[in-house]
Enzyme design. Structure first.
Site, short mmCIF file in Angstrom:
data_model
loop_
_atom_site.label_atom_id
_atom_site.label_comp_id
_atom_site.label_asym_id
_atom_site.label_seq_id
_atom_site.Cartn_x
_atom_site.Cartn_y
_atom_site.Cartn_z
N LYS A 291 5.53 8.55 -2.71
CA LYS A 291 6.56 8.83 -1.69
C LYS A 291 7.30 10.13 -1.96
CE LYS A 291 8.99 4.98 -2.16
NZ LYS A 291 8.30 4.24 -3.23
N ARG B 39 15.21 -0.74 1.31
CA ARG B 39 14.41 -1.57 0.41
C ARG B 39 14.66 -3.04 0.63
NH1 ARG B 39 13.84 2.72 -3.90
NH2 ARG B 39 12.42 1.93 -5.47
N ARG C 163 3.09 8.45 -15.55
CA ARG C 163 4.39 9.11 -15.35
C ARG C 163 5.34 8.79 -16.50
NH1 ARG C 163 7.33 8.06 -9.71
NH2 ARG C 163 8.29 6.27 -10.70
N ARG D 266 10.87 8.58 -17.85
CA ARG D 266 11.90 7.90 -17.05
C ARG D 266 12.20 6.56 -17.70
NH1 ARG D 266 11.13 7.92 -10.53
NH2 ARG D 266 11.86 5.80 -10.78
N ARG E 241 9.78 -3.86 -11.41
CA ARG E 241 10.00 -3.11 -10.17
C ARG E 241 8.96 -3.46 -9.11
NH1 ARG E 241 9.59 2.48 -12.21
NH2 ARG E 241 9.99 3.20 -10.11
#
Ligand code: AMP
Length: 190
Positions: free
Chosen positions: A14, A89, A128, A134, A145
């Protein structure tokens, strides 16, 4: 005005695609995840409030989100609409978005879903995690998540399908090929 929602699981691409869409169609790009990360980095009151929630992979409360979105929209002038990345969301957020856009005599034009299978998503997020570090990209939090997505966010698919606004685009391939498919889909509502 063109108001797009870029929809999909964490790791579906996204962020990458919304930046390109915003540039091409002169839209204000609003990523609620980016807003939170920047607030956390600057240690603002909001950042401190949401840090733990985000690090655990949970959703920030709906009450906070709509205010953040309203403020973010007001910061843009001279745009031809918005591309929302990571918002809404939950159903409640979607309903409040409808109200907010309604108060501006606007509406959601299209919900573009990036279709990526769960194995690929997990693979991308782990990659990632290694590259960007992160805090919410550890294996445990990634699984949380994705779980949150399936329980709290995926009901939005039906919400927007009922309104005839939901379109899905194949989300695996080169960034440019996916972008081309996205642009072709956007043309259908212009
Ligand atoms: P993202 O970068 O979009 O994956 O967002 C990172 C984290 O920010 C999410 O896992 C949530 O904790 C929080 N967040 C971002 N957008 C929202 C939203 N619309 N509603 C609730 N929490 C959000």
């Amino acid at each position: 005005m063109l108001n797009l929602i870029l929809f999909g699981t964490p790791g579906s691409g996204k962020g990458t695609q919304s930046v390109k869409i915003a540039e091409k169609y002169k839209l204000g790009h609003i990523s609620t995840g980016d807003i939170f990360r920047s607030e956390i980095k600057s240690k603002t009151e909001l950042g401190l409030k949401v840090q733990k929630i985000i690090e655990r992979g949970c959703l920030v409360s709906d009450e906070m989100l709509i205010e953040i979105l309203d403020n973010a929209m007001k910061k843009f002038s001279d745009v031809e609409g918005f591309v929302l990345d990571g918002f809404p969301r939950t159903i409640r957020q979607a309903e409040e978005l409808d109200e907010l856009l309604g108060s501006r005599n606007e509406c959601v034009s299209l919900v573009l879903a990036l279709d990526v299978n769960p194995d690929e998503v997990l693979h991308r997020l782990m990659k990632r995690a290694a590259q960007e570090g992160r805090k919410d990209d550890t294996e445990e939090v990634i699984k949380k998540r994705l779980n949150v997505y399936y329980h709290q966010t995926s009901p939005l698919i039906e919400y927007y399908q009922k309104q005839g606004k939901y379109k899905s685009v194949h989300g695996i391939g080169s960034v440019e090929d996916i972008f081309e498919n996205i642009c072709n889909t956007i043309q259908t509502v212009r």
